[in-house]
Scaffold this active site. Structure first.
Site, PDB file in Angstrom:
ATOM      1  N   ASN A  71       0.814  -1.369  -0.086  1.00 34.68           N
ATOM      2  CA  ASN A  71       0.058  -0.097  -0.026  1.00 34.68           C
ATOM      3  C   ASN A  71       1.011   1.233  -0.123  1.00 34.68           C
ATOM      4  O   ASN A  71       1.443   1.666   0.986  1.00 34.68           O
ATOM      5  CB  ASN A  71      -0.871   0.182   1.370  1.00 34.68           C
ATOM      6  CG  ASN A  71      -1.794   1.203   1.367  1.00 34.68           C
ATOM      7  OD1 ASN A  71      -1.775   1.867   0.423  1.00 34.68           O
ATOM      8  ND2 ASN A  71      -2.465   1.433   2.563  1.00 34.68           N
ATOM      9  N   LYS A  86      -0.049   4.186  -0.456  1.00 32.97           N
ATOM     10  CA  LYS A  86      -0.629   5.354   0.195  1.00 32.97           C
ATOM     11  C   LYS A  86      -0.461   6.634  -0.592  1.00 32.97           C
ATOM     12  O   LYS A  86      -0.441   6.345  -2.054  1.00 32.97           O
ATOM     13  CB  LYS A  86      -0.124   5.741   1.524  1.00 32.97           C
ATOM     14  CG  LYS A  86      -0.307   4.460   2.524  1.00 32.97           C
ATOM     15  CD  LYS A  86      -0.129   4.579   4.005  1.00 32.97           C
ATOM     16  CE  LYS A  86      -0.448   3.373   4.580  1.00 32.97           C
ATOM     17  NZ  LYS A  86      -0.210   3.580   6.211  1.00 32.97           N
ATOM     18  N   HIS A 123      -9.428   1.152   4.745  1.00 35.24           N
ATOM     19  CA  HIS A 123      -8.408   1.455   5.388  1.00 35.24           C
ATOM     20  C   HIS A 123      -8.619   2.349   6.543  1.00 35.24           C
ATOM     21  O   HIS A 123      -9.647   3.264   6.585  1.00 35.24           O
ATOM     22  CB  HIS A 123      -7.410   1.827   4.563  1.00 35.24           C
ATOM     23  CG  HIS A 123      -6.199   1.787   5.284  1.00 35.24           C
ATOM     24  ND1 HIS A 123      -5.649   2.900   5.987  1.00 35.24           N
ATOM     25  CD2 HIS A 123      -5.188   1.022   4.811  1.00 35.24           C
ATOM     26  CE1 HIS A 123      -4.453   2.547   6.287  1.00 35.24           C
ATOM     27  NE2 HIS A 123      -3.868   1.443   5.766  1.00 35.24           N
ATOM     28  N   GLU A 147      -7.027   4.847   7.449  1.00 39.64           N
ATOM     29  CA  GLU A 147      -6.935   6.152   7.203  1.00 39.64           C
ATOM     30  C   GLU A 147      -8.224   6.853   6.431  1.00 39.64           C
ATOM     31  O   GLU A 147      -8.147   7.998   6.664  1.00 39.64           O
ATOM     32  CB  GLU A 147      -5.620   6.296   6.460  1.00 39.64           C
ATOM     33  CG  GLU A 147      -4.319   6.165   7.235  1.00 39.64           C
ATOM     34  CD  GLU A 147      -3.061   5.619   6.640  1.00 39.64           C
ATOM     35  OE1 GLU A 147      -3.025   5.648   5.445  1.00 39.64           O
ATOM     36  OE2 GLU A 147      -2.339   5.335   7.211  1.00 39.64           O
ATOM     37  N   GLU A 200      -5.689  -4.830  10.796  1.00 38.71           N
ATOM     38  CA  GLU A 200      -4.601  -3.620  10.870  1.00 38.71           C
ATOM     39  C   GLU A 200      -4.893  -2.850  12.096  1.00 38.71           C
ATOM     40  O   GLU A 200      -5.872  -1.889  11.812  1.00 38.71           O
ATOM     41  CB  GLU A 200      -4.877  -2.716   9.860  1.00 38.71           C
ATOM     42  CG  GLU A 200      -4.065  -3.242   8.340  1.00 38.71           C
ATOM     43  CD  GLU A 200      -3.425  -1.951   7.652  1.00 38.71           C
ATOM     44  OE1 GLU A 200      -2.297  -2.082   7.283  1.00 38.71           O
ATOM     45  OE2 GLU A 200      -4.048  -0.951   7.351  1.00 38.71           O
ATOM     46  N   GLY A 219       2.018   2.644  11.160  1.00 40.88           N
ATOM     47  CA  GLY A 219       3.004   3.854  11.230  1.00 40.88           C
ATOM     48  C   GLY A 219       3.633   3.933  12.633  1.00 40.88           C
ATOM     49  O   GLY A 219       4.004   5.075  12.898  1.00 40.88           O
ATOM     50  N   SER A 244       3.294  -1.459  10.633  1.00 43.63           N
ATOM     51  CA  SER A 244       4.657  -1.636  10.978  1.00 43.63           C
ATOM     52  C   SER A 244       5.493  -3.063  10.660  1.00 43.63           C
ATOM     53  O   SER A 244       6.193  -3.339  11.430  1.00 43.63           O
ATOM     54  CB  SER A 244       4.800  -1.306  12.401  1.00 43.63           C
ATOM     55  OG  SER A 244       4.367  -0.031  12.697  1.00 43.63           O
TER      56      SER A 244
HETATM   57  P1  13P Z   1       2.776   0.857   8.012  1.00 45.68           P
HETATM   58  O1  13P Z   1       3.466  -0.363   7.497  1.00 45.68           O
HETATM   59  O2  13P Z   1       3.525   2.048   7.570  1.00 45.68           O
HETATM   60  O3  13P Z   1       2.757   0.774   9.432  1.00 45.68           O
HETATM   61  O4  13P Z   1       1.227   1.079   7.362  1.00 45.68           O
HETATM   62  C1  13P Z   1       0.681  -0.061   7.492  1.00 45.68           C
HETATM   63  C2  13P Z   1      -0.700   0.068   6.541  1.00 45.68           C
HETATM   64  O5  13P Z   1      -1.468   1.236   6.898  1.00 45.68           O
HETATM   65  C3  13P Z   1      -0.847  -0.545   5.440  1.00 45.68           C
HETATM   66  O6  13P Z   1      -2.075  -0.496   4.824  1.00 45.68           O
END
Ligand code: 13P
Length: 250
Positions: free
Chosen positions: A8, A10, A95, A97, A165, A171, A210
């Site tokens: 991902n 992002k 997701h 976010e 997740e 993050g 992470s």
């Molecule tokens: P990180 O791997 O940066 O923690 O993000 C996880 C994530 O949101 C993947 O969709």
């Protein structure tokens, strides 16, 4: 068994040139390693140009979001048909976010249904914001699954991927422990079996939050998951290469 690694990206990287470089490197690595399949989920504006001309193989494409309506006046949104036309086979849905920007379990349900009808594999994200000492995280996951998956979706569980997740691990500096993931994977399956029957046993589950080259192998071996959903590390070729190697060995 082959692991499914979902990259991902992002809202990264800044330019198409960088995206192409990152993709070429990801593709090269994936080609070298037998035990992994990779789904690259770039920003939508890069999707078609990256995907065009790629032969079906161990690398495929996904969108980071889709809208639930087929078409119409939805400024800024992207439809399932458009995503398919851009050669993607998957869509990340719900997701954390996007949920933080207002997406609800009901939106997720409509999007999962739309993806299934349109022939995309939904990667439906669930996970709690905080982890206390009680069992609230299980209740929350149950609710996200209950609302997020319709009866129709329940008939097509083999076409759905659940990505667990926990928001506190996204993050962050540390991933969740594989043991905790294992517990959650059992809970997800049990919840789906209770509602939809035996098909719930074989639902594909990913862990995200992470993930890196150091923790990926342990998570794949002991977390009871089919694969991983990777954020930051997926846009860093060096770090992603370490992660893919760890996954291929797991
Ligand atoms: P990180 O791997 O940066 O923690 O993000 C996880 C994530 O949101 C993947 O969709």
């Amino acid at each position: 068994m082959k692991s499914l690694i979902v990259a991902n990206w992002k809202m990264n990287p800044k330019t198409y040139k960088e995206a192409k470089k990152l993709f070429d490197e990801t593709k090269r690595l994936t080609g070298l390693l037998k035990g992994v399949s990779v789904v690259v989920c770039p920003p939508a504006v890069f999707l078609r140009s990256l995907a065009i001309g790629q032969r079906a193989g161990r690398i495929s494409f996904g969108a980071q979001n889709v809208h639930f309506e087929a078409q119409g006046s939805y400024t800024g949104e992207i439809s399932v048909a458009q995503v398919k036309d851009a050669k993607a086979a998957y869509a990340i849905i719900g997701h954390a976010e996007r949920r933080a920007m207002g997406e609800t379990n009901y939106d997720v349900r409509k999007k999962v249904d739309a993806a299934l009808v349109g022939g995309l594999t939904p990667i439906m994200c669930i996970g709690e914001k905080e982890r206390g000492h009680g069992a609230e995280h299980f209740e929350l996951a149950r609710e996200q699954l209950r609302v997020g998956l319709s009866e129709d979706a329940g008939k097509r569980l083999s076409k759905i991927i659940i990505a667990y997740e926990p928001v506190w691990a996204i993050g962050a500096t540390k991933a969740m422990e594989p043991r905790q993931m294992h517990e959650m994977a059992i809970f997800i399956r049990k919840t789906l079996v209770e509602r939809f029957g035996e098909a719930g046993h074989s639902i594909k589950i990913l862990y995200g939050g992470s993930v890196d080259g150091k923790n990926a192998g342990d998570m794949l071996r002991n977390g009871d998951v089919t694969g991983l959903l990777v954020g930051r590390v997926s846009v860093d070729s060096q770090a992603f290469s370490e992660l893919l190697r760890a996954c291929a060995e797991a």
